[in-house]
Write a protein that holds these residues in place. Structure first.
Motif, PDB file in Angstrom:
ATOM      1  N   ARG A 174       0.853  -1.199   0.000  1.00  0.00           N
ATOM      2  CA  ARG A 174       0.000   0.000   0.000  1.00  0.00           C
ATOM      3  C   ARG A 174       0.881   1.239   0.000  1.00  0.00           C
ATOM      4  N   CYS A 175       0.542   2.206  -0.852  1.00  0.00           N
ATOM      5  CA  CYS A 175       1.281   3.470  -0.896  1.00  0.00           C
ATOM      6  C   CYS A 175       1.043   4.212   0.414  1.00  0.00           C
ATOM      7  N   CYS A 233      -1.020   7.833  -0.603  1.00  0.00           N
ATOM      8  CA  CYS A 233      -2.410   7.871  -1.091  1.00  0.00           C
ATOM      9  C   CYS A 233      -3.210   6.610  -0.783  1.00  0.00           C
ATOM     10  N   LEU A 240      -2.987   3.671  -2.353  1.00  0.00           N
ATOM     11  CA  LEU A 240      -3.151   2.815  -3.525  1.00  0.00           C
ATOM     12  C   LEU A 240      -2.450   1.482  -3.296  1.00  0.00           C
ATOM     13  N   HIS A 241      -3.113   0.387  -3.646  1.00  0.00           N
ATOM     14  CA  HIS A 241      -2.502  -0.936  -3.556  1.00  0.00           C
ATOM     15  C   HIS A 241      -1.880  -1.271  -4.906  1.00  0.00           C
ATOM     16  N   LEU A 242      -0.619  -1.733  -4.888  1.00  0.00           N
ATOM     17  CA  LEU A 242       0.085  -2.072  -6.109  1.00  0.00           C
ATOM     18  C   LEU A 242       1.055  -3.212  -5.850  1.00  0.00           C
ATOM     19  N   GLN A 273       4.367  -5.280  -5.295  1.00  0.00           N
ATOM     20  CA  GLN A 273       5.580  -4.846  -4.611  1.00  0.00           C
ATOM     21  C   GLN A 273       6.720  -4.568  -5.591  1.00  0.00           C
ATOM     22  N   GLU A 296       6.533  -3.124  -8.376  1.00  0.00           N
ATOM     23  CA  GLU A 296       6.319  -1.835  -9.032  1.00  0.00           C
ATOM     24  C   GLU A 296       6.399  -0.656  -8.052  1.00  0.00           C
ATOM     25  N   ALA A 297       6.472  -0.922  -6.753  1.00  0.00           N
ATOM     26  CA  ALA A 297       6.482   0.134  -5.734  1.00  0.00           C
ATOM     27  C   ALA A 297       7.895   0.691  -5.542  1.00  0.00           C
ATOM     28  N   CYS A 309       3.709   4.684  -4.575  1.00  0.00           N
ATOM     29  CA  CYS A 309       3.300   4.367  -5.943  1.00  0.00           C
ATOM     30  C   CYS A 309       4.076   5.176  -6.967  1.00  0.00           C
ATOM     31  N   GLY A 310       4.727   6.231  -6.575  1.00  0.00           N
ATOM     32  CA  GLY A 310       5.503   7.034  -7.509  1.00  0.00           C
ATOM     33  C   GLY A 310       6.469   7.944  -6.773  1.00  0.00           C
ATOM     34  N   HIS A 343       4.821  11.005  -4.873  1.00  0.00           N
ATOM     35  CA  HIS A 343       4.251  10.700  -3.556  1.00  0.00           C
ATOM     36  C   HIS A 343       5.337  10.437  -2.530  1.00  0.00           C
TER      37      HIS A 343
END
Length: 85
Positions: free
Chosen positions: A47-48, A51, A53-55, A57, A59-60, A69-70, A73
């Motif tokens: 989880r970010c 924010c 957002l779930h993504l 691992q 890609e985090a 997430c980016g 952030h």
């Protein structure tokens, strides 16, 4: 002579039918569907911290205070949380 020709034609037809049956696959092999490949293992989800957002691992982006997430952030979260030693 006619009798000999009929015997040869019958022999050729019988030979061709026998050859066709030998090359055909058994009924069991033709009716069995191929097995599907196994499903891919599930990916780890994070989880970010900014924010929520779930993504996946992989890609985090890691940073101070968790995963993000980016880059925007991660920068915003680290600026809001203040300098840490």
């Amino acid at each position: 002579m006619k009798f000999l020709l009929i015997v040869i034609v019958i022999a050729v037809v019988a030979f061709m039918l026998g050859a066709k049956q030998r090359t055909a696959e058994p009924e069991e092999r033709r009716s069995t569907p191929p097995t599907p490949p196994p499903p891919a293992p599930p990916k780890a989800i994070v989880r970010c911290a900014q924010c929520g957002l779930h993504l996946p691992q992989d890609e985090a982006l890691p940073g101070r205070g968790g995963m993000f997430c980016g880059a925007a952030h991660r920068t915003a979260y680290e600026a809001a949380s203040g300098p840490q030693a």
